[in-house]
Design a protein around this motif. Structure first.
Motif, PDB file in Angstrom:
ATOM      1  N   THR A   1       0.650  -1.194   0.026  1.00  0.00           N
ATOM      2  CA  THR A   1      -0.031   0.083   0.159  1.00  0.00           C
ATOM      3  C   THR A   1       0.816   1.211  -0.009  1.00  0.00           C
ATOM      4  O   THR A   1       2.171   0.992   0.235  1.00  0.00           O
ATOM      5  CB  THR A   1      -0.938   0.118   1.270  1.00  0.00           C
ATOM      6  OG1 THR A   1      -1.812   1.051   1.101  1.00  0.00           O
ATOM      7  CG2 THR A   1      -0.025   0.175   2.719  1.00  0.00           C
ATOM      8  N   ILE A   2       0.367   2.259  -0.423  1.00  0.00           N
ATOM      9  CA  ILE A   2       1.182   3.458  -0.503  1.00  0.00           C
ATOM     10  C   ILE A   2       0.648   4.572   0.622  1.00  0.00           C
ATOM     11  O   ILE A   2      -0.348   5.277   0.458  1.00  0.00           O
ATOM     12  CB  ILE A   2       1.143   4.167  -1.893  1.00  0.00           C
ATOM     13  CG1 ILE A   2       1.663   3.082  -2.851  1.00  0.00           C
ATOM     14  CG2 ILE A   2       1.910   5.604  -1.865  1.00  0.00           C
ATOM     15  CD1 ILE A   2       1.667   3.610  -4.448  1.00  0.00           C
ATOM     16  N   PRO A   3       1.391   4.497   1.637  1.00  0.00           N
ATOM     17  CA  PRO A   3       1.069   5.696   2.739  1.00  0.00           C
ATOM     18  C   PRO A   3       1.221   7.164   2.424  1.00  0.00           C
ATOM     19  O   PRO A   3       2.138   7.304   1.769  1.00  0.00           O
ATOM     20  CB  PRO A   3       1.894   5.325   3.912  1.00  0.00           C
ATOM     21  CG  PRO A   3       2.947   4.701   3.325  1.00  0.00           C
ATOM     22  CD  PRO A   3       2.435   3.968   2.058  1.00  0.00           C
ATOM     23  N   VAL A   4       0.355   8.118   2.251  1.00  0.00           N
ATOM     24  CA  VAL A   4       0.467   9.404   2.004  1.00  0.00           C
ATOM     25  C   VAL A   4       0.037  10.295   3.196  1.00  0.00           C
ATOM     26  O   VAL A   4      -0.930  10.110   3.671  1.00  0.00           O
ATOM     27  CB  VAL A   4       0.080   9.578   0.721  1.00  0.00           C
ATOM     28  CG1 VAL A   4      -0.198  11.253   0.285  1.00  0.00           C
ATOM     29  CG2 VAL A   4       0.266   8.886  -0.484  1.00  0.00           C
ATOM     30  N   SER A   5       0.954  11.080   3.478  1.00  0.00           N
ATOM     31  CA  SER A   5       0.666  12.119   4.448  1.00  0.00           C
ATOM     32  C   SER A   5      -0.074  13.718   3.938  1.00  0.00           C
ATOM     33  O   SER A   5       0.561  13.800   2.618  1.00  0.00           O
ATOM     34  CB  SER A   5       1.733  12.381   5.587  1.00  0.00           C
ATOM     35  OG  SER A   5       2.797  13.189   4.897  1.00  0.00           O
ATOM     36  N   LYS A   6      -0.642  14.153   4.642  1.00  0.00           N
ATOM     37  CA  LYS A   6      -1.309  15.531   4.374  1.00  0.00           C
ATOM     38  C   LYS A   6      -1.249  16.494   5.353  1.00  0.00           C
ATOM     39  O   LYS A   6      -1.562  16.127   6.327  1.00  0.00           O
ATOM     40  CB  LYS A   6      -2.765  15.556   3.680  1.00  0.00           C
ATOM     41  CG  LYS A   6      -2.820  14.731   2.148  1.00  0.00           C
ATOM     42  CD  LYS A   6      -2.141  15.473   1.103  1.00  0.00           C
ATOM     43  CE  LYS A   6      -1.765  14.682  -0.128  1.00  0.00           C
ATOM     44  NZ  LYS A   6      -0.845  15.110  -1.070  1.00  0.00           N
ATOM     45  N   THR A   7      -0.665  17.697   5.367  1.00  0.00           N
ATOM     46  CA  THR A   7      -0.307  18.494   6.402  1.00  0.00           C
ATOM     47  C   THR A   7      -1.133  19.719   6.421  1.00  0.00           C
ATOM     48  O   THR A   7      -1.086  20.528   5.146  1.00  0.00           O
ATOM     49  CB  THR A   7       1.280  18.612   6.687  1.00  0.00           C
ATOM     50  OG1 THR A   7       1.920  17.753   6.711  1.00  0.00           O
ATOM     51  CG2 THR A   7       1.299  19.762   7.697  1.00  0.00           C
ATOM     52  N   TYR A   8      -1.803  20.043   7.438  1.00  0.00           N
ATOM     53  CA  TYR A   8      -2.737  21.245   7.599  1.00  0.00           C
ATOM     54  C   TYR A   8      -2.183  22.109   8.742  1.00  0.00           C
ATOM     55  O   TYR A   8      -1.777  21.608   9.667  1.00  0.00           O
ATOM     56  CB  TYR A   8      -4.078  20.934   7.867  1.00  0.00           C
ATOM     57  CG  TYR A   8      -4.933  20.450   6.382  1.00  0.00           C
ATOM     58  CD1 TYR A   8      -5.668  21.143   5.577  1.00  0.00           C
ATOM     59  CD2 TYR A   8      -4.602  19.056   6.065  1.00  0.00           C
ATOM     60  CE1 TYR A   8      -6.202  20.630   4.501  1.00  0.00           C
ATOM     61  CE2 TYR A   8      -5.285  18.506   4.983  1.00  0.00           C
ATOM     62  CZ  TYR A   8      -6.163  19.420   4.088  1.00  0.00           C
ATOM     63  OH  TYR A   8      -6.811  18.942   2.920  1.00  0.00           O
ATOM     64  N   LEU A   9      -2.120  23.500   8.555  1.00  0.00           N
ATOM     65  CA  LEU A   9      -2.000  24.444   9.260  1.00  0.00           C
ATOM     66  C   LEU A   9      -2.882  25.412   9.432  1.00  0.00           C
ATOM     67  O   LEU A   9      -3.644  25.856   8.740  1.00  0.00           O
ATOM     68  CB  LEU A   9      -0.596  25.171   8.943  1.00  0.00           C
ATOM     69  CG  LEU A   9      -0.039  26.242   9.690  1.00  0.00           C
ATOM     70  CD1 LEU A   9       0.903  25.406  10.728  1.00  0.00           C
ATOM     71  CD2 LEU A   9       0.776  27.224   8.741  1.00  0.00           C
ATOM     72  N   LYS A  10      -3.236  25.777  11.169  1.00  0.00           N
ATOM     73  CA  LYS A  10      -4.454  26.771  11.141  1.00  0.00           C
ATOM     74  C   LYS A  10      -3.760  27.986  11.471  1.00  0.00           C
ATOM     75  O   LYS A  10      -2.498  28.144  12.196  1.00  0.00           O
ATOM     76  CB  LYS A  10      -4.954  26.152  12.615  1.00  0.00           C
ATOM     77  CG  LYS A  10      -6.117  27.245  13.021  1.00  0.00           C
ATOM     78  CD  LYS A  10      -6.682  26.948  14.434  1.00  0.00           C
ATOM     79  CE  LYS A  10      -7.614  25.713  13.976  1.00  0.00           C
ATOM     80  NZ  LYS A  10      -8.341  25.537  15.275  1.00  0.00           N
ATOM     81  N   CYS A  11      -3.974  28.881  10.776  1.00  0.00           N
ATOM     82  CA  CYS A  11      -3.400  30.484  10.979  1.00  0.00           C
ATOM     83  C   CYS A  11      -5.024  31.260  11.326  1.00  0.00           C
ATOM     84  O   CYS A  11      -5.638  31.597  10.428  1.00  0.00           O
ATOM     85  CB  CYS A  11      -2.903  31.013   9.858  1.00  0.00           C
ATOM     86  SG  CYS A  11      -1.320  30.024   9.186  1.00  0.00           S
ATOM     87  N   GLY A  12      -4.969  31.561  12.683  1.00  0.00           N
ATOM     88  CA  GLY A  12      -6.258  32.221  12.898  1.00  0.00           C
ATOM     89  C   GLY A  12      -7.398  31.344  12.761  1.00  0.00           C
ATOM     90  O   GLY A  12      -7.516  30.201  13.487  1.00  0.00           O
ATOM     91  N   ASN A  13      -8.303  31.644  12.042  1.00  0.00           N
ATOM     92  CA  ASN A  13      -9.608  30.871  11.962  1.00  0.00           C
ATOM     93  C   ASN A  13      -9.482  30.333  10.797  1.00  0.00           C
ATOM     94  O   ASN A  13     -10.460  29.470  10.314  1.00  0.00           O
ATOM     95  CB  ASN A  13     -10.632  31.771  11.838  1.00  0.00           C
ATOM     96  CG  ASN A  13     -10.965  32.442  13.414  1.00  0.00           C
ATOM     97  OD1 ASN A  13     -10.809  31.801  14.695  1.00  0.00           O
ATOM     98  ND2 ASN A  13     -11.527  33.658  13.532  1.00  0.00           N
ATOM     99  N   GLU A  14      -8.410  30.206   9.942  1.00  0.00           N
ATOM    100  CA  GLU A  14      -8.306  29.796   8.780  1.00  0.00           C
ATOM    101  C   GLU A  14      -7.515  28.507   8.650  1.00  0.00           C
ATOM    102  O   GLU A  14      -6.332  28.537   9.571  1.00  0.00           O
ATOM    103  CB  GLU A  14      -7.739  30.608   7.538  1.00  0.00           C
ATOM    104  CG  GLU A  14      -8.726  32.077   7.517  1.00  0.00           C
ATOM    105  CD  GLU A  14     -10.059  31.624   7.159  1.00  0.00           C
ATOM    106  OE1 GLU A  14     -10.336  30.829   6.564  1.00  0.00           O
ATOM    107  OE2 GLU A  14     -10.968  32.637   7.429  1.00  0.00           O
ATOM    108  N   ILE A  15      -7.626  27.411   7.918  1.00  0.00           N
ATOM    109  CA  ILE A  15      -6.810  26.154   7.668  1.00  0.00           C
ATOM    110  C   ILE A  15      -6.303  26.128   6.333  1.00  0.00           C
ATOM    111  O   ILE A  15      -6.927  26.239   5.379  1.00  0.00           O
ATOM    112  CB  ILE A  15      -7.622  24.894   7.883  1.00  0.00           C
ATOM    113  CG1 ILE A  15      -8.207  25.146   9.417  1.00  0.00           C
ATOM    114  CG2 ILE A  15      -7.061  23.819   8.123  1.00  0.00           C
ATOM    115  CD1 ILE A  15      -9.333  24.128   9.958  1.00  0.00           C
ATOM    116  N   LEU A  16      -4.885  25.964   6.464  1.00  0.00           N
ATOM    117  CA  LEU A  16      -4.184  25.837   5.021  1.00  0.00           C
ATOM    118  C   LEU A  16      -3.607  24.209   4.752  1.00  0.00           C
ATOM    119  O   LEU A  16      -3.217  23.815   5.648  1.00  0.00           O
ATOM    120  CB  LEU A  16      -3.179  26.779   5.020  1.00  0.00           C
ATOM    121  CG  LEU A  16      -3.403  28.529   4.952  1.00  0.00           C
ATOM    122  CD1 LEU A  16      -3.845  28.912   6.194  1.00  0.00           C
ATOM    123  CD2 LEU A  16      -2.002  29.138   4.800  1.00  0.00           C
TER     124      LEU A  16
END
Length: 264
Positions: free
Chosen positions: A183-198
């Motif tokens: 299987t191919i594990p894939v990570s995804k990273t999100y960052l919170k800045c104030g009330n927004e998520i990137l």
């Protein structure tokens, strides 16, 4: 003092853009940078890959050798993952042994491989209790512009997909030439800045973020790992939303990985 003032003005500018749903590089908040993958560049390694995610660039080399199994897993091979943050890659990196950040990157990449069961380690046993194959995943950061977790993950699994087992070098009876990646594990990273998520934050964005969340999924769209960073908090609904988005984005990344793997 002048440099601090300029940095503060820049932070305020980035924060205001994000508040309006914009980013410095023109992406929307849930858009990744372009992924470029090149494999088989290190001749002396059993497998290798160089991956660029925007301006962030990482090289991973895979080495294999025979060694002793761990006492509690006498019939399983060994995986050892290390990350090196080259001081030339960013002014924020310092020379010396791996620090906390490098250790965290290596741990997240390692966890994705293990928890997804991407590798059947029992197939790396040579003589139970005596000799097994050891896989060394060495991550080298060449240029840091944010989100080292995802680019290191992509580079590691891409390198493993090109790895040949060096039977002749260690006088081991030949078997399957390649590591069987299930299987191919894939990570995804999100960052919170104030009330927004990137999604896929740049280095400048990481500097103003309050909390980070990396999710790892397998090819069956199952969550196999999560890693939270920084001191801020996530709501339950935010985590659910991130998981759903991560699954969708990871599917696209797997296609890119598969389309760019070149066997020797």
């Amino acid at each position: 003092m002048e440099e601090e003032l300029i940095a503060e003005i820049q932070r305020e500018h980035i924060t205001e853009m994000i508040r309006r749903g914009q980013r410095q590089d023109g992406r929307n908040l849930n858009e990744e940078r372009d992924i470029q993958i090149e494999t088989n560049l290190i001749k002396k390694a059993e497998g290798s890959a160089r991956v660029k995610l925007g301006e962030t660039e990482v090289v991973v080399g895979i080495k294999m050798e025979t060694g002793d199994p761990f006492p509690d897993t006498p019939n399983q091979g060994v995986l050892i993952t290390n990350a090196e943050l080259n001081a030339l890659a960013s002014p924020t990196f310092e020379p010396g042994p791996p620090g906390e950040y490098a250790t965290e990157i290596a741990r997240v990449v390692d966890r994705g491989i293990r928890e997804s069961q991407a590798i059947d380690f029992t197939k790396l046993s040579i003589t139970e209790g005596e000799k097994v194959w050891m896989i060394f995943v060495d991550i080298h950061v060449l240029d840091h512009d944010g989100n080292l977790f995802d680019v290191s993950n992509i580079a590691a699994i891409s390198a493993l997909l090109t790895t040949d087992i060096p039977y002749e070098k260690y006088e081991v009876e030949p078997g399957t030439n390649e590591i069987d990646i299930k299987t191919i594990p894939v990570s995804k990273t999100y960052l919170k800045c104030g009330n927004e998520i990137l999604l896929d934050p740049t280095h400048n964005e990481e500097m103003i973020g309050t909390t980070r969340l990396t999710t790892i999924t397998n090819s069956e769209n199952e969550i196999v790992g999560m890693q939270k960073g920084q001191s801020g908090t996530w709501t339950e609904q935010e985590i659910y939303n991130i998981v759903d988005k991560s699954i969708e984005k990871a599917q696209k990344t797997r296609k890119i990985i598969k389309n760019n793997i070149t066997k020797r």
